[in-house]
Design a protein around this motif. Structure first.
Motif, short mmCIF file in Angstrom:
data_model
loop_
_atom_site.label_atom_id
_atom_site.label_comp_id
_atom_site.label_asym_id
_atom_site.label_seq_id
_atom_site.Cartn_x
_atom_site.Cartn_y
_atom_site.Cartn_z
N ALA A 145 30.85 -18.72 -47.09
CA ALA A 145 29.47 -18.42 -47.25
C ALA A 145 29.29 -16.90 -47.01
O ALA A 145 28.15 -16.42 -47.18
CB ALA A 145 28.86 -19.08 -45.92
N GLY A 146 30.51 -16.21 -46.99
CA GLY A 146 30.36 -14.81 -46.81
C GLY A 146 29.96 -14.23 -45.51
O GLY A 146 29.26 -13.11 -45.48
N THR B 294 42.60 -21.38 -48.59
CA THR B 294 42.70 -22.53 -49.23
C THR B 294 42.55 -22.22 -50.68
O THR B 294 42.36 -21.25 -50.97
CB THR B 294 42.05 -23.66 -49.06
N ALA B 295 43.25 -23.13 -51.66
CA ALA B 295 43.20 -22.81 -53.11
C ALA B 295 41.66 -22.77 -53.57
O ALA B 295 41.47 -22.19 -54.54
CB ALA B 295 43.93 -23.88 -53.66
N GLU B 296 40.97 -23.56 -52.85
CA GLU B 296 39.32 -23.56 -53.26
C GLU B 296 38.79 -22.37 -52.91
O GLU B 296 37.55 -22.32 -53.10
CB GLU B 296 38.80 -24.80 -52.50
N ALA B 297 39.21 -21.53 -51.70
CA ALA B 297 38.39 -20.22 -51.30
C ALA B 297 38.09 -19.30 -52.34
O ALA B 297 38.99 -19.22 -53.11
CB ALA B 297 39.33 -19.75 -50.01
N PRO B 298 37.13 -18.75 -51.95
CA PRO B 298 36.75 -17.45 -52.95
C PRO B 298 37.75 -16.53 -52.81
O PRO B 298 38.22 -16.16 -51.68
CB PRO B 298 35.23 -17.16 -52.55
N ALA B 299 37.93 -15.70 -54.01
CA ALA B 299 38.84 -14.63 -54.03
C ALA B 299 38.10 -13.59 -53.23
O ALA B 299 36.86 -13.18 -53.43
CB ALA B 299 39.21 -14.31 -55.48
N ILE C 70 23.51 -19.72 -37.62
CA ILE C 70 24.58 -18.72 -37.42
C ILE C 70 23.96 -17.23 -38.10
O ILE C 70 24.56 -16.14 -37.47
CB ILE C 70 26.02 -19.10 -38.07
N ALA C 71 23.56 -17.45 -39.13
CA ALA C 71 22.90 -16.09 -39.85
C ALA C 71 22.14 -15.41 -38.74
O ALA C 71 22.10 -14.25 -38.60
CB ALA C 71 22.61 -16.28 -41.16
N ARG C 72 21.12 -16.22 -38.25
CA ARG C 72 20.17 -15.76 -37.36
C ARG C 72 20.93 -15.18 -35.96
O ARG C 72 20.60 -14.19 -35.50
CB ARG C 72 19.30 -16.74 -36.94
N LEU C 73 21.92 -15.69 -35.57
CA LEU C 73 22.88 -15.45 -34.37
C LEU C 73 23.21 -13.96 -34.84
O LEU C 73 23.14 -13.13 -33.83
CB LEU C 73 23.93 -16.22 -34.01
N ARG D 143 36.87 -21.56 -42.46
CA ARG D 143 36.83 -21.80 -44.02
C ARG D 143 35.34 -21.88 -44.51
O ARG D 143 35.12 -21.17 -45.42
CB ARG D 143 37.50 -23.09 -44.39
N THR D 144 34.55 -22.37 -43.78
CA THR D 144 33.03 -22.44 -44.10
C THR D 144 32.42 -21.29 -44.12
O THR D 144 31.63 -20.94 -44.88
CB THR D 144 32.24 -23.72 -43.43
N LEU D 145 32.71 -20.56 -43.14
CA LEU D 145 32.12 -19.17 -42.95
C LEU D 145 32.41 -18.24 -43.88
O LEU D 145 31.88 -17.24 -44.42
CB LEU D 145 32.35 -18.50 -41.49
#
Length: 213
Positions: free
Chosen positions: A143-144, A166-171, A117-120, A138-140
């Motif tokens: 991963a920033g 979600t509660a686990e997501a980065p601020a 995806i980063a290459r795309l 969420r995954t993207l």
């Protein structure tokens, strides 16, 4: 390409099953279809504007299958969403689907998906758009890799259900890029990620004063 995430939300942050009960009943979700009573022409214009910027579409498996089965039936050339989804290159993130059965679809699988995806994103062109696809979005986010979030929030709360953040997501902080509202009471915000910051409020010379952290 610019990677953009497009999501319909309730005011309590749920993105699951906006278009119907049968759309995504996973986890016992029975309140699907919450968007439909609030859909209007203003919403349609906002969504049409999204697809007008698309260069390619990136989807998770559940959203891909739902969209494929519906949008393959829509052949109206004046429907911007159908034109984009049926005609543009599509990328499906899945470890189980090997025969996507939708025009111009490439399957991305395995441990190297985020690198692909980063290459795309490095390719020239318009936007690589994610629509729905909760787990993928969420995954993207984690991963920033997301350049802009386009969130259309509807005046309804449904309680439990899948959430984008979600509660686990980065601020994360955000910068408002564009905004709008619809006659049915939905609010639209396009947000670009920025570093997360904090601050406080102090009393200075008898007045409130905001202090950035």
């Amino acid at each position: 390409m610019k990677l953009t995430v497009h999501t319909f939300l309730t005011v309590d942050g749920v993105m699951q099953g906006p278009g119907g009960v049968e759309e995504d009943p996973s986890g016992g979700f029975t309140r699907g279809g919450w968007l439909v009573p609030h859909a209007d022409q203003d919403m349609g214009k906002i969504v049409d504007g999204w697809f007008a910027r698309a260069e390619a579409i990136l989807l998770g498996r559940t959203t891909f299958v739902m969209m494929r089965d519906f949008w393959k039936q829509i052949t109206d050339p004046d429907n911007p969403a159908a034109t984009a989804l049926n005609g543009l290159p599509k990328y499906l993130v899945s470890n189980t689907v090997t025969e996507p059965d939708w025009n111009d679809t490439t399957v991305l699988s395995g441990d190297g998906v985020l690198a692909e995806i980063a290459r795309l994103k490095e390719r020239p062109g318009g936007e690589l758009q994610v629509h729905g696809s909760c787990r993928l979005a969420r995954t993207l986010h984690e991963a920033g890799l997301v350049d802009e979030y386009r969130l259309l929030t509807f005046p309804v709360a449904v309680g439990a259900g899948k959430r984008l953040f979600t509660a686990e997501a980065p601020a994360t902080g955000f910068r408002l890029v564009e905004s709008a509202s619809t006659s049915a009471g939905a609010t639209y915000a396009a947000l670009a990620p920025t570093p997360f910051t904090t601050g406080g409020i102090q009393a200075v010379d008898g007045k409130e004063q905001l202090v950035e952290g």
